[in-house]
Design a protein around this motif. Structure first.
Motif, PDB file in Angstrom:
ATOM      1  N   SER A 102      50.899  55.745  40.885  1.00 40.19           N
ATOM      2  CA  SER A 102      51.720  56.392  42.059  1.00 40.19           C
ATOM      3  C   SER A 102      50.749  56.712  43.438  1.00 40.19           C
ATOM      4  O   SER A 102      51.304  56.457  44.671  1.00 40.19           O
ATOM      5  N   PHE A 103      49.591  57.131  43.073  1.00 41.14           N
ATOM      6  CA  PHE A 103      48.718  57.418  44.456  1.00 41.14           C
ATOM      7  C   PHE A 103      47.304  56.699  44.596  1.00 41.14           C
ATOM      8  O   PHE A 103      46.752  56.538  45.562  1.00 41.14           O
ATOM      9  N   LEU A 104      46.755  56.140  43.520  1.00 43.46           N
ATOM     10  CA  LEU A 104      45.465  55.346  43.734  1.00 43.46           C
ATOM     11  C   LEU A 104      45.501  54.074  43.887  1.00 43.46           C
ATOM     12  O   LEU A 104      44.668  53.458  44.700  1.00 43.46           O
ATOM     13  N   PHE A 105      46.395  53.243  43.192  1.00 38.38           N
ATOM     14  CA  PHE A 105      46.568  51.850  43.082  1.00 38.38           C
ATOM     15  C   PHE A 105      47.596  51.230  43.781  1.00 38.38           C
ATOM     16  O   PHE A 105      47.703  50.314  43.894  1.00 38.38           O
ATOM     17  N   GLN A 106      48.126  52.083  44.850  1.00 39.57           N
ATOM     18  CA  GLN A 106      49.345  51.232  45.610  1.00 39.57           C
ATOM     19  C   GLN A 106      48.898  50.289  46.356  1.00 39.57           C
ATOM     20  O   GLN A 106      49.580  49.081  46.374  1.00 39.57           O
ATOM     21  N   ASN A 107      47.773  50.456  47.292  1.00 39.73           N
ATOM     22  CA  ASN A 107      47.230  49.475  47.830  1.00 39.73           C
ATOM     23  C   ASN A 107      46.708  48.115  47.312  1.00 39.73           C
ATOM     24  O   ASN A 107      46.960  46.934  47.716  1.00 39.73           O
ATOM     25  N   THR A 108      46.172  48.328  46.008  1.00 42.71           N
ATOM     26  CA  THR A 108      45.783  47.329  45.260  1.00 42.71           C
ATOM     27  C   THR A 108      46.666  46.556  44.640  1.00 42.71           C
ATOM     28  O   THR A 108      46.718  45.483  44.782  1.00 42.71           O
ATOM     29  N   TYR A 109      47.862  47.292  44.233  1.00 41.00           N
ATOM     30  CA  TYR A 109      48.958  46.668  43.651  1.00 41.00           C
ATOM     31  C   TYR A 109      49.600  45.560  44.845  1.00 41.00           C
ATOM     32  O   TYR A 109      50.215  44.569  44.549  1.00 41.00           O
ATOM     33  N   PHE A 110      49.686  46.144  46.060  1.00 42.19           N
ATOM     34  CA  PHE A 110      50.247  45.592  47.276  1.00 42.19           C
ATOM     35  C   PHE A 110      49.474  44.214  47.243  1.00 42.19           C
ATOM     36  O   PHE A 110      50.339  43.221  47.573  1.00 42.19           O
ATOM     37  N   ASP A 278      38.532  40.892  36.917  1.00 48.07           N
ATOM     38  CA  ASP A 278      37.834  40.941  37.835  1.00 48.07           C
ATOM     39  C   ASP A 278      38.481  40.867  39.250  1.00 48.07           C
ATOM     40  O   ASP A 278      37.833  41.620  40.289  1.00 48.07           O
ATOM     41  N   TYR A 279      39.323  40.179  39.371  1.00 45.02           N
ATOM     42  CA  TYR A 279      40.205  40.020  40.452  1.00 45.02           C
ATOM     43  C   TYR A 279      40.682  41.642  41.008  1.00 45.02           C
ATOM     44  O   TYR A 279      40.797  41.980  42.061  1.00 45.02           O
ATOM     45  N   PHE A 280      41.449  42.228  39.860  1.00 48.54           N
ATOM     46  CA  PHE A 280      41.896  43.400  40.144  1.00 48.54           C
ATOM     47  C   PHE A 280      40.907  44.540  40.679  1.00 48.54           C
ATOM     48  O   PHE A 280      40.993  45.243  41.773  1.00 48.54           O
ATOM     49  N   ILE A 281      39.810  44.385  39.992  1.00 50.46           N
ATOM     50  CA  ILE A 281      38.553  45.339  40.477  1.00 50.46           C
ATOM     51  C   ILE A 281      38.256  44.924  41.869  1.00 50.46           C
ATOM     52  O   ILE A 281      38.012  46.027  42.858  1.00 50.46           O
ATOM     53  N   LYS A 282      38.236  43.872  42.364  1.00 49.71           N
ATOM     54  CA  LYS A 282      37.508  43.214  43.617  1.00 49.71           C
ATOM     55  C   LYS A 282      38.511  43.954  44.526  1.00 49.71           C
ATOM     56  O   LYS A 282      38.266  44.643  45.465  1.00 49.71           O
ATOM     57  N   CYS A 283      40.173  43.673  44.437  1.00 50.23           N
ATOM     58  CA  CYS A 283      40.827  44.198  45.075  1.00 50.23           C
ATOM     59  C   CYS A 283      40.832  45.666  45.548  1.00 50.23           C
ATOM     60  O   CYS A 283      41.058  46.443  46.485  1.00 50.23           O
ATOM     61  N   TYR A 284      40.469  46.589  44.048  1.00 49.32           N
ATOM     62  CA  TYR A 284      40.704  48.003  44.304  1.00 49.32           C
ATOM     63  C   TYR A 284      39.344  48.368  45.174  1.00 49.32           C
ATOM     64  O   TYR A 284      39.455  49.148  46.039  1.00 49.32           O
ATOM     65  N   GLN A 285      38.172  47.807  45.100  1.00 49.05           N
ATOM     66  CA  GLN A 285      37.048  48.100  45.787  1.00 49.05           C
ATOM     67  C   GLN A 285      37.431  47.774  47.227  1.00 49.05           C
ATOM     68  O   GLN A 285      36.834  48.552  48.027  1.00 49.05           O
ATOM     69  N   GLU A 286      38.147  46.804  47.626  1.00 50.21           N
ATOM     70  CA  GLU A 286      38.188  46.570  48.961  1.00 50.21           C
ATOM     71  C   GLU A 286      39.036  47.361  49.728  1.00 50.21           C
ATOM     72  O   GLU A 286      39.190  47.710  50.857  1.00 50.21           O
ATOM     73  N   ASN A 287      39.895  48.162  48.866  1.00 55.17           N
ATOM     74  CA  ASN A 287      41.095  49.236  49.299  1.00 55.17           C
ATOM     75  C   ASN A 287      40.653  50.523  49.319  1.00 55.17           C
ATOM     76  O   ASN A 287      41.292  51.612  49.516  1.00 55.17           O
ATOM     77  N   LEU A 288      39.398  50.935  48.910  1.00 55.69           N
ATOM     78  CA  LEU A 288      38.562  52.052  48.618  1.00 55.69           C
ATOM     79  C   LEU A 288      38.621  52.921  50.066  1.00 55.69           C
ATOM     80  O   LEU A 288      38.859  54.072  50.233  1.00 55.69           O
ATOM     81  N   GLY A 289      38.401  52.036  51.112  1.00 60.33           N
ATOM     82  CA  GLY A 289      38.374  52.653  52.516  1.00 60.33           C
ATOM     83  C   GLY A 289      39.472  53.074  52.963  1.00 60.33           C
ATOM     84  O   GLY A 289      39.693  53.743  54.042  1.00 60.33           O
TER      85      GLY A 289
END
Length: 289
Positions: A102-110, A278-289
């Motif tokens: 609900s709160f951490l992965f929303q941008n990654t999922y998008f 690996d792609y999931f982790i890459k997207c997550y790291q890109e959305n940390l900011g």
């Protein structure tokens, strides 16, 4: 080799009983028994020890070795089957606790949902069941609040956040952003069980038999309940910072244990599953900011 027999063997090995394996596989118990007997005859090995009056079955020493081989057979079969049906399309199944989805992965999922080369499936699960879902390969990557040793699951610390108090900013005149647990009225608490260590900390400060009138395990409705200016909740700071325009954040004098998230993956993932993770982790790291 009949892979339905292999799947049945693995299920019986995990569940320890033919009846539980039958429930998991949605089969009659007689079908499970027949498959195991047929498999043992085919490989000419006794895979399970059986005893009169014994409910559970256990692997023989050679059955334990066969279990390792069966896992690899099944992994290869799944990879081949995926290639047959999906070609180069990556499939990713993520299993996570509600607060992260609900709160951490929303941008990654998008970001993942907008990639036409990824087939994404998101599951909201309790921390404990995520381990078994990873082991069964029902999910490719899981995120749990529990750290457990598991023979077939790799567990890595993934994320950590301090815990803070949030209340509606309406009618709050206090300049201080520090609060003592004893200054909080549990009758107005919206309580969420943020992991085992947090629950123990909470029980130290407040009687667990007389905690808040609002007790829930779904963070999606948390913010709506906090619109009542009397209500308050303890949440991970990353959630609080995301809604700081409407709610005031207070640090606790005696801080609860940090909210810690563990990443779970299978010890023998497929090549395509690894690529998707690996792609999931890459997207997550890109959305940390």
């Amino acid at each position: 080799m009949d892979f339905e027999k292999i799947k049945t063997f693995l299920s019986v090995s995990r569940n320890k009983t033919f009846s539980d394996a039958a429930l998991e596989l949605h089969l009659a118990q007689t079908t499970v028994s027949h498959r195991i007997k047929s498999l043992e005859e085919e490989v000419d090995l006794q895979l399970f020890e059986r005893g009169k009056g014994r409910k559970e079955v256990i692997l023989t020493p050679i059955g334990e070795e066969f279990y390792k081989i069966s896992e690899e057979w099944l992994r290869l079969e799944n990879e081949v089957q995926f290639l047959r049906t999906q070609g180069l399309l990556l499939s990713l199944i993520v299993g996570s606790v509600d607060s992260l989805n609900s709160f951490l992965f929303q941008n990654t999922y998008f970001q993942l949902s907008n990639n036409s080369n990824i087939k994404l499936q998101i599951k909201t699960l309790h921390s404990g069941e995520i381990y078994s879902e990873v082991e069964k390969r029902h999910i490719d990557i899981g995120f749990s609040l529990k750290n457990r040793a598991h023979s077939n699951v790799i567990v890595d610390k993934f994320f950590q956040s301090p815990m803070v108090v949030i209340k509606s900013s309406e009618n709050i005149d206090s300049i201080s952003t520090i609060i003592h647990p004893k200054d909080l009225d549990t009758q107005n608490e919206v309580f969420l069980p943020w992991g085992e260590e947090y629950i123990s900390w909470h029980a130290y400060w407040w009687d667990p038999l007389s905690i808040s009138r609002v007790n829930m395990d779904n963070s999606n409705i948390l913010l709506k309940l906090l619109e009542n200016k009397e209500k308050w909740a303890i949440v991970p700071k990353f959630i609080a910072e995301g809604v700081s325009s409407k709610y005031k954040i207070f640090e606790l004098v005696d801080r609860p244990p940090d909210y810690v998230v563990y990443k779970l993956t299978h010890k023998s993932p497929t090549t395509l599953s690894n690529q998707a993770i690996d792609y999931f982790i890459k997207c997550y790291q890109e959305n940390l900011g």
